[in-house]
Scaffold this motif. Structure first.
Motif, PDB file in Angstrom:
ATOM      1  N   LEU A  93       1.178  -0.613   0.012  1.00 33.15           N
ATOM      2  CA  LEU A  93       0.408  -0.291  -0.104  1.00 33.15           C
ATOM      3  C   LEU A  93       0.981   1.071   0.001  1.00 33.15           C
ATOM      4  CD1 LEU A  93      -2.696   1.544   0.423  1.00 33.15           C
ATOM      5  CD2 LEU A  93      -2.255   1.336   2.704  1.00 33.15           C
ATOM      6  N   VAL A  95       1.462   5.560  -0.796  1.00 33.20           N
ATOM      7  CA  VAL A  95       0.708   6.240  -0.669  1.00 33.20           C
ATOM      8  C   VAL A  95       1.797   7.346  -1.497  1.00 33.20           C
ATOM      9  CG1 VAL A  95      -0.387   8.840   0.097  1.00 33.20           C
ATOM     10  CG2 VAL A  95      -0.882   6.623   0.819  1.00 33.20           C
ATOM     11  N   HIS A 100       1.357  11.917   2.275  1.00 29.77           N
ATOM     12  CA  HIS A 100       0.799  11.330   3.635  1.00 29.77           C
ATOM     13  C   HIS A 100      -0.163  12.449   4.411  1.00 29.77           C
ATOM     14  CE1 HIS A 100       4.547   8.505   3.197  1.00 29.77           C
ATOM     15  NE2 HIS A 100       3.596   8.236   2.260  1.00 29.77           N
ATOM     16  N   GLY A 101      -1.032  11.343   5.588  1.00 32.27           N
ATOM     17  CA  GLY A 101      -1.681  12.028   6.296  1.00 32.27           C
ATOM     18  C   GLY A 101      -3.030  12.400   5.699  1.00 32.27           C
ATOM     19  N   SER A 102      -3.738  12.231   4.845  1.00 35.57           N
ATOM     20  CA  SER A 102      -4.264  13.429   3.735  1.00 35.57           C
ATOM     21  C   SER A 102      -5.947  12.310   3.637  1.00 35.57           C
ATOM     22  CB  SER A 102      -4.037  13.444   2.580  1.00 35.57           C
ATOM     23  OG  SER A 102      -3.141  14.813   2.344  1.00 35.57           O
ATOM     24  N   GLY A 103      -5.744  11.011   4.248  1.00 32.09           N
ATOM     25  CA  GLY A 103      -6.914  10.201   4.381  1.00 32.09           C
ATOM     26  C   GLY A 103      -6.536   8.923   3.081  1.00 32.09           C
ATOM     27  N   GLY A 105      -4.549   7.140   1.841  1.00 36.44           N
ATOM     28  CA  GLY A 105      -4.307   5.271   2.111  1.00 36.44           C
ATOM     29  C   GLY A 105      -5.611   4.165   2.599  1.00 36.44           C
ATOM     30  N   LYS A 106      -6.133   5.430   3.716  1.00 34.68           N
ATOM     31  CA  LYS A 106      -7.047   4.796   4.746  1.00 34.68           C
ATOM     32  C   LYS A 106      -8.429   4.667   2.911  1.00 34.68           C
ATOM     33  CE  LYS A 106     -10.563   6.582   7.771  1.00 34.68           C
ATOM     34  NZ  LYS A 106     -10.948   7.478   8.911  1.00 34.68           N
ATOM     35  N   LEU A 132       3.609  -0.408  12.004  1.00 31.51           N
ATOM     36  CA  LEU A 132       2.115   0.426  11.242  1.00 31.51           C
ATOM     37  C   LEU A 132       1.309  -1.288  11.945  1.00 31.51           C
ATOM     38  CD1 LEU A 132       3.761   0.723   7.684  1.00 31.51           C
ATOM     39  CD2 LEU A 132       2.115   2.706   8.823  1.00 31.51           C
ATOM     40  N   TYR A 135      -1.942   1.533  12.337  1.00 29.36           N
ATOM     41  CA  TYR A 135      -2.736   1.631  11.351  1.00 29.36           C
ATOM     42  C   TYR A 135      -3.679   1.067  10.947  1.00 29.36           C
ATOM     43  CZ  TYR A 135      -3.060   3.536   6.252  1.00 29.36           C
ATOM     44  OH  TYR A 135      -3.715   4.142   5.822  1.00 29.36           O
ATOM     45  N   TYR A 136      -3.620  -0.690  10.911  1.00 27.67           N
ATOM     46  CA  TYR A 136      -4.174  -1.392  10.007  1.00 27.67           C
ATOM     47  C   TYR A 136      -4.884  -2.260  11.311  1.00 27.67           C
ATOM     48  CZ  TYR A 136      -0.582  -1.706   6.257  1.00 27.67           C
ATOM     49  OH  TYR A 136       0.080  -1.258   5.279  1.00 27.67           O
ATOM     50  N   LYS A 138      -6.563  -0.551  12.536  1.00 34.46           N
ATOM     51  CA  LYS A 138      -8.191   0.418  12.712  1.00 34.46           C
ATOM     52  C   LYS A 138      -8.715   0.127  11.587  1.00 34.46           C
ATOM     53  CE  LYS A 138      -6.386   5.007  13.478  1.00 34.46           C
ATOM     54  NZ  LYS A 138      -5.839   6.025  14.048  1.00 34.46           N
TER      55      LYS A 138
HETATM   56  C1  LIG Z   1       1.373   3.561   5.443  1.00 39.44           C
HETATM   57  C2  LIG Z   1       0.856   4.582   4.801  1.00 39.44           C
HETATM   58  C3  LIG Z   1      -0.278   3.803   3.331  1.00 39.44           C
HETATM   59  C4  LIG Z   1      -0.809   5.425   5.002  1.00 39.44           C
HETATM   60  O1  LIG Z   1      -1.255   6.387   4.414  1.00 39.44           O
HETATM   61  P1  LIG Z   1      -1.561   7.136   4.523  1.00 39.44           P
HETATM   62  O2  LIG Z   1      -2.606   8.039   3.161  1.00 39.44           O
HETATM   63  O3  LIG Z   1      -0.770   8.435   4.680  1.00 39.44           O
HETATM   64  O4  LIG Z   1      -2.268   7.610   5.434  1.00 39.44           O
HETATM   65  P2  LIG Z   1      -3.998   8.097   5.906  1.00 39.44           P
HETATM   66  O5  LIG Z   1      -3.938   9.360   5.888  1.00 39.44           O
HETATM   67  O6  LIG Z   1      -5.242   7.234   5.566  1.00 39.44           O
HETATM   68  O7  LIG Z   1      -3.950   8.037   7.424  1.00 39.44           O
HETATM   69  C5  LIG Z   1      -5.520   7.323   7.792  1.00 39.44           C
HETATM   70  C6  LIG Z   1      -5.253   7.604   9.455  1.00 39.44           C
HETATM   71  O8  LIG Z   1      -4.344   6.680  10.102  1.00 39.44           O
HETATM   72  C7  LIG Z   1      -3.984   7.303  10.783  1.00 39.44           C
HETATM   73  N1  LIG Z   1      -2.153   6.857  10.777  1.00 39.44           N
HETATM   74  C8  LIG Z   1      -1.338   7.500   9.926  1.00 39.44           C
HETATM   75  N2  LIG Z   1      -0.048   6.611   9.520  1.00 39.44           N
HETATM   76  C9  LIG Z   1      -0.157   5.843  11.173  1.00 39.44           C
HETATM   77  C10 LIG Z   1       0.417   5.157  11.967  1.00 39.44           C
HETATM   78  N3  LIG Z   1       1.996   5.298  11.367  1.00 39.44           N
HETATM   79  N4  LIG Z   1       0.383   4.861  13.185  1.00 39.44           N
HETATM   80  C11 LIG Z   1      -1.159   4.828  13.142  1.00 39.44           C
HETATM   81  N5  LIG Z   1      -1.684   5.509  12.678  1.00 39.44           N
HETATM   82  C12 LIG Z   1      -1.520   5.680  11.929  1.00 39.44           C
HETATM   83  C13 LIG Z   1      -4.027   8.871  10.692  1.00 39.44           C
HETATM   84  O9  LIG Z   1      -4.093   9.919  11.870  1.00 39.44           O
HETATM   85  C14 LIG Z   1      -5.438   8.406   9.993  1.00 39.44           C
HETATM   86  O10 LIG Z   1      -6.505   8.376  11.124  1.00 39.44           O
HETATM   87  P3  LIG Z   1      -7.685   8.975  11.239  1.00 39.44           P
HETATM   88  O11 LIG Z   1      -8.737   8.130  10.122  1.00 39.44           O
HETATM   89  O12 LIG Z   1      -8.177   8.413  13.001  1.00 39.44           O
HETATM   90  O13 LIG Z   1      -7.984   9.988  11.452  1.00 39.44           O
HETATM   91  C15 LIG Z   1       1.591   5.768   3.638  1.00 39.44           C
HETATM   92  O14 LIG Z   1       2.101   6.996   4.844  1.00 39.44           O
HETATM   93  C16 LIG Z   1       3.173   4.877   2.814  1.00 39.44           C
HETATM   94  O15 LIG Z   1       2.798   5.072   1.770  1.00 39.44           O
HETATM   95  N6  LIG Z   1       4.221   5.210   3.541  1.00 39.44           N
HETATM   96  C17 LIG Z   1       5.107   4.678   2.615  1.00 39.44           C
HETATM   97  C18 LIG Z   1       4.615   3.171   3.117  1.00 39.44           C
HETATM   98  C19 LIG Z   1       4.307   2.390   3.586  1.00 39.44           C
HETATM   99  O16 LIG Z   1       5.451   1.550   4.794  1.00 39.44           O
HETATM  100  N7  LIG Z   1       4.115   1.105   3.367  1.00 39.44           N
HETATM  101  C20 LIG Z   1       2.829   0.068   4.198  1.00 39.44           C
HETATM  102  C21 LIG Z   1       3.124  -1.301   3.845  1.00 39.44           C
HETATM  103  S1  LIG Z   1       2.664  -2.703   5.184  1.00 39.44           S
END
Ligand SMILES: CC(C)(COP(=O)(O)OP(=O)(O)OC[C@H]1O[C@@H](n2cnc3c(N)ncnc32)[C@H](O)[C@@H]1OP(=O)(O)O)[C@@H](O)C(=O)NCCC(=O)NCCS
Length: 163
Positions: A93, A95, A100-103, A105-106, A132, A135-136, A138
């Motif tokens: 996954l 972004v 990042h942090g704009s929702g 990924g969600k 993470l 994050y998952y 959630k």
């Molecule tokens: C991980 C990743 C996909 C998250 O995407 P993103 O668009 O930045 O995340 P979102 O904005 O959709 O976050 C959604 C929710 O998760 C939370 N969140 C984001 N990063 C988090 C983290 N590291 N730990 C816990 N929560 C997190 C946000 O606060 C948000 O919470 P909310 O719905 O309560 O407001 C992105 O940071 C990324 O591409 N990272 C690099 C690649 C990577 O590591 N991918 C995962 C591989 S396993």
């Protein structure tokens, strides 16, 4: 604010996807252009990209398996892909860091889970780094603890979501 458009991948997306992968992961973990090409050819149905005003800013991609954990070899080849098997594994996954942090990924993950559910899979599987896990969780994923994976020389955790 622009609305995110999520669609299935197309062969023409290959270069852009590879660039985002390299921005999101260290070189040892980033999936190769070769394997992306294979995934696009074999399973574009489970490969989604996210666009903002026509620009690709994220992706999520997958394969199908009867295993209960993601095997490292699956990062290298779609030979392990079994259409019609029970479980779907997420390879990545991503972004774009500027967004990042704009929702987004969600949105990508929720779109993917909905697709996996509709296509009749039993579980979604993935591996992730420690930071993470929350994050998952959630999304409803359950942490199974340390994975056997040595992908890119990092430490991974196995997670699954029952559909
Ligand atoms: C991980 C990743 C996909 C998250 O995407 P993103 O668009 O930045 O995340 P979102 O904005 O959709 O976050 C959604 C929710 O998760 C939370 N969140 C984001 N990063 C988090 C983290 N590291 N730990 C816990 N929560 C997190 C946000 O606060 C948000 O919470 P909310 O719905 O309560 O407001 C992105 O940071 C990324 O591409 N990272 C690099 C690649 C990577 O590591 N991918 C995962 C591989 S396993």
């Amino acid at each position: 604010m622009s609305k995110l458009n999520i669609r299935n991948v197309l062969p023409r997306d290959l270069d852009h996807i590879s660039q985002i992968e390299c921005l999101c992961f260290p070189a040892a973990e980033a999936d190769s252009k070769k394997v992306f090409k294979e995934r696009i050819a074999i399973f574009s149905e489970g490969f989604f990209i996210a666009e903002l005003d026509g620009e690709i800013i994220g992706l999520i991609n997958s394969g199908i398996t009867n295993d209960n954990n993601l095997k490292d070899n699956f990062f290298k080849t779609m030979d392990l892909h079994i259409p019609g098997a029970n479980n779907i594994v997420i390879f990545g996954l991503d972004v774009h860091p500027n967004y990042h942090g704009s929702g987004y990924g969600k949105e990508l993950m929720n779109h993917f889970i909905e697709y996996a559910r509709k296509s009749g899979r039993k579980k979604v599987l993935l591996t992730c780094k420690k930071h993470l896990i929350k994050y998952y969780e959630k999304f409803g994923y359950v942490n199974e603890g340390l994975s056997n994976s040595t992908h890119g020389g990092a430490t991974w955790y196995d997670m699954y979501l029952v559909l």
